[in-house]
Design a protein around this motif. Structure first.
Motif, PDB file in Angstrom:
ATOM      1  N   GLY A  36       4.278 -57.269  16.822  1.00 45.70           N
ATOM      2  CA  GLY A  36       5.131 -57.916  17.806  1.00 45.70           C
ATOM      3  C   GLY A  36       4.503 -59.212  18.241  1.00 45.70           C
ATOM      4  O   GLY A  36       3.288 -59.399  18.122  1.00 45.70           O
ATOM      5  N   ARG A  37       5.319 -60.106  18.731  1.00 43.20           N
ATOM      6  CA  ARG A  37       4.768 -61.386  19.164  1.00 43.20           C
ATOM      7  C   ARG A  37       3.942 -61.197  20.437  1.00 43.20           C
ATOM      8  O   ARG A  37       3.975 -60.137  21.073  1.00 43.20           O
ATOM      9  CB  ARG A  37       5.898 -62.394  19.402  1.00 43.20           C
ATOM     10  CG  ARG A  37       6.829 -62.021  20.528  1.00 43.20           C
ATOM     11  CD  ARG A  37       7.950 -63.043  20.639  1.00 43.20           C
ATOM     12  NE  ARG A  37       8.880 -62.697  21.712  1.00 43.20           N
ATOM     13  CZ  ARG A  37       9.972 -63.381  21.985  1.00 43.20           C
ATOM     14  NH1 ARG A  37      10.286 -64.441  21.256  1.00 43.20           N
ATOM     15  NH2 ARG A  37      10.762 -63.011  22.977  1.00 43.20           N
ATOM     16  N   THR A  38       3.238 -62.241  20.833  1.00 40.78           N
ATOM     17  CA  THR A  38       2.420 -62.191  22.039  1.00 40.78           C
ATOM     18  C   THR A  38       3.280 -61.834  23.252  1.00 40.78           C
ATOM     19  O   THR A  38       4.342 -62.414  23.460  1.00 40.78           O
ATOM     20  CB  THR A  38       1.746 -63.553  22.275  1.00 40.78           C
ATOM     21  OG1 THR A  38       0.943 -63.878  21.137  1.00 40.78           O
ATOM     22  CG2 THR A  38       0.877 -63.514  23.519  1.00 40.78           C
ATOM     23  N   LEU A  83       4.769 -49.728  13.879  1.00 38.49           N
ATOM     24  CA  LEU A  83       5.627 -49.735  15.061  1.00 38.49           C
ATOM     25  C   LEU A  83       5.838 -51.187  15.467  1.00 38.49           C
ATOM     26  O   LEU A  83       4.877 -51.912  15.706  1.00 38.49           O
ATOM     27  CB  LEU A  83       4.978 -48.961  16.218  1.00 38.49           C
ATOM     28  CG  LEU A  83       4.621 -47.498  15.953  1.00 38.49           C
ATOM     29  CD1 LEU A  83       3.924 -46.892  17.173  1.00 38.49           C
ATOM     30  CD2 LEU A  83       5.862 -46.691  15.593  1.00 38.49           C
ATOM     31  N   VAL A  84       7.097 -51.604  15.524  1.00 36.29           N
ATOM     32  CA  VAL A  84       7.432 -52.979  15.875  1.00 36.29           C
ATOM     33  C   VAL A  84       7.900 -53.011  17.325  1.00 36.29           C
ATOM     34  O   VAL A  84       8.808 -52.266  17.705  1.00 36.29           O
ATOM     35  CB  VAL A  84       8.522 -53.545  14.947  1.00 36.29           C
ATOM     36  CG1 VAL A  84       8.810 -55.008  15.295  1.00 36.29           C
ATOM     37  CG2 VAL A  84       8.095 -53.423  13.495  1.00 36.29           C
ATOM     38  N   LEU A  85       7.270 -53.874  18.136  1.00 37.18           N
ATOM     39  CA  LEU A  85       7.595 -53.962  19.557  1.00 37.18           C
ATOM     40  C   LEU A  85       8.302 -55.266  19.871  1.00 37.18           C
ATOM     41  O   LEU A  85       8.027 -56.309  19.271  1.00 37.18           O
ATOM     42  CB  LEU A  85       6.330 -53.867  20.411  1.00 37.18           C
ATOM     43  CG  LEU A  85       5.704 -52.480  20.581  1.00 37.18           C
ATOM     44  CD1 LEU A  85       4.789 -52.162  19.416  1.00 37.18           C
ATOM     45  CD2 LEU A  85       4.930 -52.390  21.881  1.00 37.18           C
ATOM     46  N   GLN A  86       9.206 -55.186  20.832  1.00 35.12           N
ATOM     47  CA  GLN A  86       9.903 -56.366  21.346  1.00 35.12           C
ATOM     48  C   GLN A  86      10.165 -56.158  22.824  1.00 35.12           C
ATOM     49  O   GLN A  86      10.816 -55.189  23.213  1.00 35.12           O
ATOM     50  CB  GLN A  86      11.225 -56.607  20.595  1.00 35.12           C
ATOM     51  CG  GLN A  86      11.941 -57.886  21.030  1.00 35.12           C
ATOM     52  CD  GLN A  86      13.237 -58.092  20.270  1.00 35.12           C
ATOM     53  OE1 GLN A  86      13.959 -57.122  19.993  1.00 35.12           O
ATOM     54  NE2 GLN A  86      13.545 -59.322  19.911  1.00 35.12           N
ATOM     55  N   ASP A  87       9.613 -57.051  23.653  1.00 38.51           N
ATOM     56  CA  ASP A  87       9.817 -56.988  25.101  1.00 38.51           C
ATOM     57  C   ASP A  87       9.464 -55.616  25.675  1.00 38.51           C
ATOM     58  O   ASP A  87      10.197 -55.064  26.501  1.00 38.51           O
ATOM     59  CB  ASP A  87      11.261 -57.347  25.456  1.00 38.51           C
ATOM     60  CG  ASP A  87      11.603 -58.774  25.092  1.00 38.51           C
ATOM     61  OD1 ASP A  87      10.675 -59.614  25.056  1.00 38.51           O
ATOM     62  OD2 ASP A  87      12.780 -59.060  24.826  1.00 38.51           O
ATOM     63  N   GLY A  91      10.255 -62.416  16.376  1.00 42.28           N
ATOM     64  CA  GLY A  91       9.439 -63.605  16.614  1.00 42.28           C
ATOM     65  C   GLY A  91       8.138 -63.657  15.865  1.00 42.28           C
ATOM     66  O   GLY A  91       7.215 -64.372  16.272  1.00 42.28           O
ATOM     67  N   MET A  92       8.022 -62.930  14.745  1.00 40.28           N
ATOM     68  CA  MET A  92       6.796 -62.963  13.946  1.00 40.28           C
ATOM     69  C   MET A  92       7.052 -63.691  12.631  1.00 40.28           C
ATOM     70  O   MET A  92       8.172 -63.772  12.139  1.00 40.28           O
ATOM     71  CB  MET A  92       6.309 -61.535  13.649  1.00 40.28           C
ATOM     72  CG  MET A  92       5.886 -60.744  14.866  1.00 40.28           C
ATOM     73  SD  MET A  92       5.117 -59.185  14.406  1.00 40.28           S
ATOM     74  CE  MET A  92       3.660 -59.745  13.516  1.00 40.28           C
ATOM     75  N   GLY A  93       5.990 -64.219  12.056  1.00 38.34           N
ATOM     76  CA  GLY A  93       6.096 -64.855  10.757  1.00 38.34           C
ATOM     77  C   GLY A  93       6.016 -63.842   9.631  1.00 38.34           C
ATOM     78  O   GLY A  93       5.623 -62.687   9.836  1.00 38.34           O
TER      79      GLY A  93
END
Length: 595
Positions: free
Chosen positions: A38-40, A219-223, A246-248
């Motif tokens: 997940g993004r920062t 596991l992919v996280l968002q917010d 939001g990841m590359g």
């Protein structure tokens, strides 16, 4: 043993911040390497800190086997000893004079014998102190200073300190950042051995190239929410998912997309360079066979377009663009921007920073003018009310900061009231209530001003604070007062208040993770102050140096302008009314001063 998170949530620590973790339920299995992507700001580090016993959940429960990790706001030492947390910058956790003492500090909570300690240190050095297959490349001298090591070597030492006791669960936060290639191989070997021993690992990372090939689960996280739970190869077929959060994309997925753009689909899901090379060879062999079979019937390009492997697994870009909610492994992804969490402190978001400066100056002035207890108490009332509607986490942090300050005030008052007398020929110790009361009145005044300053720094972003101060001091600039340096000094002071507190919290987490003491959050043992203060001071010096360099590069002395306005300043009718009310209250304070 497995770790189970059951409807876990963590509130944001800052004003106007959404929940860091929002109703997460997941089971982490032993014998697996689980990646958190997940993004920062997506919640990866917060999950690791909850598992490590450093940050309690505000809602829900976390179980290790059948036993709750968190009980009555803290974690038992027996539970802490089963968790090994390595922070994002492990090289910043070193403090001792020698590397041997660093290892001894990490092993002290486990009460190993001297023989066991030597054995564990030998194993750690064998794992981390040489490039793979090169036993003659040792760098760690046990009697040498850890500060004599290079940055990469200290980072490797930090990993060795976190894994020397072989915990049941490894919790790694961006462990490959800053590591050279040979050290990354050592890290992957350590993770593989940890899994082979039937133990679990959770890795928060952006380095997909390194960790996807060895991971069992992603596991992919968002917010603060888990939006996908899948295997690395399943993730490889969903590049849109990484883009959406939001990841590359790693190079292997980028190359696969480039092939697909010209009508070629890789026959293999490639997670490593070797797999990618094998897929390209297989693709090339197939193309050559198709060209021979279709010679005279059509071009090789036509054959390539009708390639039998041209089948996309998962969702296409259009699927993500045309649907507001996309289901991935049963978890919805909301492609719309997240709604801002509404707080009871909605008013703070709309207040113009110029108004905040005016109110702050009026309050401080009224406080300094009071010379009676009840007058000072009246000035404290609006400060308490303003702090009272902060988010709970921000308020708790504020109270933690006030405790040592109150202790300092009490000690100062006690010392000021102490008297020594030799009137009767002998030394007599006494206490003067009048002297103590005078000092207590002054520190009470300082306490109110400090609370007001803390409220200001917590509720106002630094950029808006500086712009508001520029406007307030503009009149002084017009009459040629030296306000530029004053404005810069004040803004830097307010900048350092939250910075010092943030660094204190960060290093307190590090010493608690290494010390394994069963304490409540944000609590540090006296004996751990040494291991904490040394890296804290070094970090603050580094921050100050970085800020000085940045100011010199931007030529802040020559280009700093007082009185300029930007889009950060927007005065409203609400600000006018609040300003009028604040001025009336200030007049009331002046009036009661002489009553």
């Amino acid at each position: 043993m497995n770790i189970e998170l059951d409807h876990v949530s963590v509130a944001g620590a800052e004003l106007h911040q959404r929940d860091l973790i929002q109703d997460v339920s997941i089971t982490l299995r032993s014998g697996e390497i689980t990646l958190l992507l997940g993004r920062t700001g997506s919640g990866k580090t917060t999950i690791l800190q909850m598992l490590a016993g450093l940050k309690p959940p505000d809602k829900g429960t976390i179980l290790l086997g059948d036993e709750p990790i968190w009980q009555q706001g803290k974690v038992s030492q027996s539970m802490l000893l089963r968790m090994g947390m390595v922070f994002q910058f492990p090289e910043q956790q070193v403090f001792a004079r020698t590397i041997k003492r660093e290892f001894a500090y990490s092993m002290r909570p486990y009460r190993y014998t001297e023989t066991q300690q030597k054995q564990l240190i030998t194993q750690a050095l064998g794992q981390w102190d040489s490039a793979k297959g090169q036993t003659d490349s040792r760098q760690f001298d046990l009697d040498g200073s850890p500060f004599a090591l290079s940055g990469g070597e200290r980072r490797r030492l930090g990993l060795a300190l976190g894994t020397v006791v072989d915990p049941e669960w490894l919790l790694l936060d961006e462990p490959s950042a800053g590591l050279e290639a040979s050290s990354v191989l050592l890290l992957l070997d350590a993770l593989a051995q940890h899994r082979l021993d039937g133990r679990g690992a959770v890795v928060a990372t952006h380095d997909l190239d390194t960790f996807l090939p060895i991971a069992d689960r992603v596991l992919v996280l968002q917010d603060g929410q888990i939006v996908a739970d899948l295997t690395p190869r399943e993730l490889h077929s969903l590049p849109e998912l990484l883009i959406q959060v939001g990841m590359g994309l790693p190079p292997s997925m980028q190359l696969t997309q480039q092939f697909a753009a010209v009508g070629l689909t890789m026959p293999l899901t490639a997670l490593t360079p070797e797999e990618m090379a094998a897929g390209i060879i297989q693709l090339k062999s197939y193309e050559e066979a198709e060209t021979e079979n279709n010679d005279g019937e059509g071009s090789a390009t036509t054959a390539a377009v009708s390639h039998p492997f041209h089948v996309h697994q998962g969702c296409s870009h259009s699927d993500f663009n045309n649907n507001e909610h996309v289901q991935v492994q049963g978890h919805p992804i909301d492609t719309r921007s997240s709604n801002t969490v509404e707080h009871s402190s909605q008013l703070y978001r709309t207040l113009d920073p110029r108004l905040k400066w005016i109110l702050y100056i009026l309050l401080v002035t009224a406080t300094m003018l009071q010379h009676r207890w009840w007058g000072l108490t009246f000035t404290l009332v609006p400060v308490v009310l303003a702090l009272g509607i902060l988010p709970r986490q921000a308020l708790v942090s504020c109270m933690k900061l006030m405790k040592p300050l109150l202790f300092f005030f009490i000690i100062s008052t006690a010392l000021s009231g102490t008297t020594l007398s030799t009137a009767s020929g002998s030394l007599q110790l006494g206490f003067s209530l009048i002297q103590a009361e005078a000092t207590l009145l002054n520190v009470y005044r300082l306490f109110i001003v400090t609370l007001a300053s803390l409220w200001f720094s917590l509720t106002t972003p630094y950029g808006r604070m500086v712009e508001g101060l520029n406007w307030v001091l503009a009149i002084g600039q017009k009459i040629k007062l030296p306000v530029t340096s004053f404005a810069l000094a004040v803004s830097l002071i307010f900048r350092f208040i939250p910075m010092i507190w943030s660094e204190w919290q960060r290093f307190s987490l590090i010493v608690r993770a290494r010390g394994k003491a069963a304490l409540r959050p944000n609590t540090v043992r006296v004996r751990d102050l040494g291991p904490m203060v040394i890296p804290l001071i070094m970090s603050l010096f580094q921050r100050a140096e970085d800020m000085t360099i940045a100011m010199e590069m931007r030529k802040v002395r020559e280009n700093y302008r007082v009185g300029s306005t930007t889009s950060l300043l927007k005065w409203s009718k609400q600000d006018t009314w609040i300003g009028v009310i604040g001025l009336m209250i200030f007049i009331g304070y002046i009036w009661i001063r002489d009553l």
